[in-house]
Design an enzyme around this catalytic site. Structure first.
Site, PDB file in Angstrom:
ATOM      1  N   CYS A   1      -0.725  -9.090 -11.855  1.00 30.21           N
ATOM      2  CA  CYS A   1      -0.915 -10.215 -12.341  1.00 30.21           C
ATOM      3  C   CYS A   1       0.291 -10.815 -12.931  1.00 30.21           C
ATOM      4  CB  CYS A   1      -2.262 -10.091 -13.573  1.00 30.21           C
ATOM      5  SG  CYS A   1      -3.615 -10.066 -12.696  1.00 30.21           S
TER       6      CYS A   1
ATOM      7  N   ARG B   1       3.389 -10.323  -8.340  1.00 27.95           N
ATOM      8  CA  ARG B   1       3.247  -9.777  -8.773  1.00 27.95           C
ATOM      9  C   ARG B   1       1.794  -9.445  -7.969  1.00 27.95           C
ATOM     10  NH1 ARG B   1       5.661  -7.279 -13.434  1.00 27.95           N
ATOM     11  NH2 ARG B   1       3.252  -6.952 -14.356  1.00 27.95           N
TER      12      ARG B   1
ATOM     13  N   TRP C   1      -3.364 -10.936  -9.427  1.00 29.25           N
ATOM     14  CA  TRP C   1      -4.418 -10.045  -7.380  1.00 29.25           C
ATOM     15  C   TRP C   1      -5.815  -9.421  -8.587  1.00 29.25           C
ATOM     16  CZ3 TRP C   1      -4.743  -4.700  -8.902  1.00 29.25           C
ATOM     17  CH2 TRP C   1      -5.554  -4.126  -7.179  1.00 29.25           C
TER      18      TRP C   1
ATOM     19  N   ASN D   1      -2.805 -10.160 -18.442  1.00 24.08           N
ATOM     20  CA  ASN D   1      -2.291  -9.257 -16.906  1.00 24.08           C
ATOM     21  C   ASN D   1      -2.255  -7.537 -17.271  1.00 24.08           C
ATOM     22  OD1 ASN D   1      -0.908  -7.476 -15.281  1.00 24.08           O
ATOM     23  ND2 ASN D   1       1.206  -7.382 -16.294  1.00 24.08           N
ATOM     24  N   GLY D   2      -2.920  -6.796 -16.593  1.00 24.58           N
ATOM     25  CA  GLY D   2      -3.645  -5.880 -16.789  1.00 24.58           C
ATOM     26  C   GLY D   2      -5.440  -5.488 -16.646  1.00 24.58           C
TER      27      GLY D   2
ATOM     28  N   GLU E   1       6.351   7.455   5.286  1.00 32.32           N
ATOM     29  CA  GLU E   1       6.778   6.320   4.790  1.00 32.32           C
ATOM     30  C   GLU E   1       7.125   5.135   6.282  1.00 32.32           C
ATOM     31  OE1 GLU E   1       7.279   4.877   2.034  1.00 32.32           O
ATOM     32  OE2 GLU E   1       8.559   2.854   2.267  1.00 32.32           O
TER      33      GLU E   1
ATOM     34  N   LYS F   1       4.912   1.631   5.372  1.00 33.52           N
ATOM     35  CA  LYS F   1       5.372   0.103   5.834  1.00 33.52           C
ATOM     36  C   LYS F   1       4.449  -0.318   6.595  1.00 33.52           C
ATOM     37  CE  LYS F   1       7.296   0.085   3.052  1.00 33.52           C
ATOM     38  NZ  LYS F   1       7.518   0.846   2.019  1.00 33.52           N
TER      39      LYS F   1
ATOM     40  N   GLU G   1       1.291  -1.569   5.590  1.00 30.74           N
ATOM     41  CA  GLU G   1       0.808  -2.601   4.856  1.00 30.74           C
ATOM     42  C   GLU G   1       1.217  -4.080   4.832  1.00 30.74           C
ATOM     43  OE1 GLU G   1       4.870  -0.881   1.653  1.00 30.74           O
ATOM     44  OE2 GLU G   1       3.113  -2.253   0.685  1.00 30.74           O
TER      45      GLU G   1
ATOM     46  N   HIS H   1      -3.639  19.756  16.433  1.00 34.24           N
ATOM     47  CA  HIS H   1      -4.991  20.283  16.342  1.00 34.24           C
ATOM     48  C   HIS H   1      -5.988  19.319  15.878  1.00 34.24           C
ATOM     49  CE1 HIS H   1      -2.766  24.041  15.387  1.00 34.24           C
ATOM     50  NE2 HIS H   1      -1.856  23.426  15.262  1.00 34.24           N
TER      51      HIS H   1
ATOM     52  N   LYS I   1       3.526  -6.445  -6.485  1.00 34.93           N
ATOM     53  CA  LYS I   1       4.397  -5.534  -6.560  1.00 34.93           C
ATOM     54  C   LYS I   1       4.918  -4.258  -7.413  1.00 34.93           C
ATOM     55  CE  LYS I   1       8.955  -4.743  -4.606  1.00 34.93           C
ATOM     56  NZ  LYS I   1       8.709  -4.141  -3.762  1.00 34.93           N
TER      57      LYS I   1
END
Ligand code: F6R
Length: 597
Positions: free
Chosen positions: A2, A27, A74, A100-101, A471, A475, A478, A494, A592
């Site tokens: 947000c 965001r 978000w 936001n939160g 990483e 990437k 996502e 294994h 983000k």
């Protein structure tokens, strides 16, 4: 997570808010909305989906006013619908709020508001805030905001306007970022400076427990009891690396900016300050971070083990928070975060600090909560990163951590002068080598096209290459939504080997000459089961690999190779996602800056 914005000034608020929301869209982009003081009342327009939906709705209703707040969401509590979009109005439309939160005690607040006859209409945690302020209003808006803020638990950055004050907006901060900006005859609040930087020359990053009262006449600051606080507005820092070609995706542009970021990071590494912090004796070195930042920390761990003969305990920040006991009182905590606002990382740092730890952070945002909490901050000078996926910031984190590792090895006498100089030379050469990797991207785009419909993509490697694989896998999943996992190559046999068949891809990262034969064996294990293999190898290694595609990166010390292989893997993910028609800058369900636990 947000983004919120508020504007008061001499201009119409809507274009200012929309421009700011565009900058804040990274965001969250599940819905967006604005509330305006129209002179007699508060007017709200809000829509689920991308900002374009809100823009369309605004074109139709054309609300006017010079005071307003805006929000890009978000979703956490309540699905992404028009109804659940911010802003929220109090029952009689006297107050409008953006948040936001997470309001941790919203259920109990909602229950007591209902008992008093308030009709809550949404599934969100945020709506209660508007009603609570209204409930406490007895003629003074600041007092009502203070009273409500004291009652809220959890994390919140709030923007509040009321029908009673046509020229005033309020910003409230606890554990979610918020800045106040001052322009000429116009002032603003925003989740970060990106939304207001074009008209606010001076800024103040609000602290927890502060309320800003913002009007065209000026800005005043209070604590949650209404007691006035002093503060300084600082001139805005010039933004680095912000150029972008027309219509270019931010992610692509940001990958291209990596060499410059490395160069700035190398030149600005705080040698003296790092020496002071690293010289002290510590009982342990603890690394915390989330996602890509955590993966950067893994590369640090590998380098510290090899070059400084030192074990680093690495913890995913959210997992560290769940652990009880076992704390070393005299730890050095290395906290890694692009934004410096990731809730899990901040809470982990606070927890370690309570145990007496010294905090060294690697962060891209100087005016962030993490930097404020740190004894020393190494600022990765990447410039702003807007695409949701970390690219240049991840590489810059790795790079800064490698410099930190060399410094540590030097101070502790773990490395000879000659070796140190040789390795420093290797690090100094990385920006130019990164440039060479970027020049080869057209081949990568072809490889990506072949893999775009893969059933699954497994990233494999040993040692530092394994950390790079983690990483690379993150990437790809996502931004392209392909199923992907990363494993140490040796683990393949294994269990995971059972999944290798036609349609599956294995990406084997093989940069260490000492491991060339083992890596070639991994490739063979994959291809003889019918799966396709893509190898990312150093130029110097020409193993006899029966891979479908081989992508080479310039030779460097194997401990440093994640700096270069990361760029390849980022571009691979980028081109796969593009070929699949994905929105690379704003992948679904993500944001983000993750400012909630
Ligand atoms: C992945 C990504 C995330 C972040 C993570 C931590 O591409 O961007 O995994 O790395 O959310 O964010 P910061 O670094 O801001 O703490």
């Amino acid at each position: 997570m947000c983004g919120i914005i508020g504007y008061v000034g001499h201009r119409q608020a809507v274009p200012v808010l929309l421009k700011g929301l565009k900058a804040l869209e990274y965001r969250g982009y599940d819905s967006s909305g604005v509330a305006l003081h129209t002179g007699a009342s508060l007017s709200i327009v809000k829509r689920a989906g991308r900002l374009a939906n809100l823009e369309k709705a605004i074109e139709q209703s054309n609300p006017t006013g010079c005071l307003g707040i805006g929000h890009t969401r978000w979703a956490t509590h309540g699905v992404a619908t028009d109804l659940n979009a911010h802003p929220f109005l109090s029952t009689y439309g006297k107050f409008a709020v953006v948040h936001n939160g997470i309001i941790a005690n919203y259920l109990s607040l909602a229950a007591s508001l209902r008992e008093r006859g308030v009709n809550l209409t949404t599934d969100t945690d945020s709506e209660v805030v508007a009603h609570l302020i209204d409930h406490y209003y007895t003629g003074d808006v600041l007092s009502a905001v203070c009273r409500a803020a004291r009652e809220l638990k959890g994390s919140f950055a709030l923007g509040v306007i009321s029908v009673y004050e046509p020229n005033v907006l309020y910003g409230v901060r606890k554990d979610s970022p918020l800045v106040v900006g001052a322009g000429v005859n116009e002032n603003a609040i925003c989740s970060d400076i990106s939304g207001i930087s074009d008209f606010c020359g001076r800024l103040y990053a609000m602290q927890n427990g502060e309320i800003a009262r913002v009007s065209t006449q000026g800005i005043s600051l209070y604590d949650f009891y209404g007691k006035s606080r002093s503060f300084d507005l600082s001139p805005q820092e010039k933004e680095e690396n912000s150029e972008r070609e027309e219509n270019e995706d931010y992610m692509h542009c940001e990958i291209r900016q990596t060499p410059l970021a490395l160069l700035s990071g190398y030149e600005s590494f705080p040698e003296k300050e790092a020496e002071t912090v690293l010289s002290k004796p510590y009982d342990e070195i603890l690394l915390v971070g989330c996602g890509s930042a955590y993966h950067a920390g893994l590369v640090f761990k590998g380098a510290m083990r090899e070059l400084a003969d030192t074990q680093v305990r690495e913890e995913i920040a959210s997992e560290y928070l769940t652990q009880k006991g076992g704390e070393k009182r005299n730890a050095l905590v290395v906290a890694v975060s692009q934004s410096g606002e990731t809730a899990d990382t901040l809470l982990a740092v606070e927890k370690a600090k309570r145990q007496g730890a010294t905090v060294l952070s690697v962060c891209n945002v100087r005016a962030s909560s993490l930097v404020r909490l740190s004894d020393l901050a190494i600022i990765t000078r990447c410039g702003r990163e807007r695409a949701v996926a970390a690219t240049k910031s991840y590489v810059a984190q790795v790079h800064s951590l490698l410099l930190l590792c060399l410094k540590y090895a030097e101070i502790k006498g773990k490395i000879s002068k000659n070796k140190l100089n040789e390795l420093k030379g290797e690090i100094a050469a990385l920006p130019e080598k990164a440039e060479r990797v970027i020049e080869e991207e057209s081949y990568l785009s072809k490889v990506a096209l072949a893999a775009k419909d893969a059933e699954a993509v497994f990233f494999l490697g040993r040692g530092q290459d394994c950390y790079a694989a983690k990483e690379g896998s993150l990437k790809l999943k996502e931004i392209s939504y392909l199923f992907s996992e990363a494993y140490p190559s040796g683990e393949l046999k294994h269990g995971t080997l059972a999944l290798m068949e036609k349609g599956v891809y294995g990406v084997v990262i093989a940069t260490d000459p000492a491991l060339a034969e083992k890596n070639a064996a991994t490739v063979a294990e994959i291809t003889c089961r019918g799966a396709s293999a893509i190898v990312v190898a150093s130029e110097g290694i020409q193993p006899d690999m029966r891979a479908d595609y081989v992508i080479t990166v310039p030779d460097t010390h194997p401990l440093f190779s994640p700096v270069l292989t990361a760029i390849v893997l980022q571009e691979f993910a980028y081109y796969v996602a593009k070929a699949r028609g994905c929105d690379v800058d704003r992948p679904r369900n993500l944001a983000k800056s993750v400012t909630v636990e």
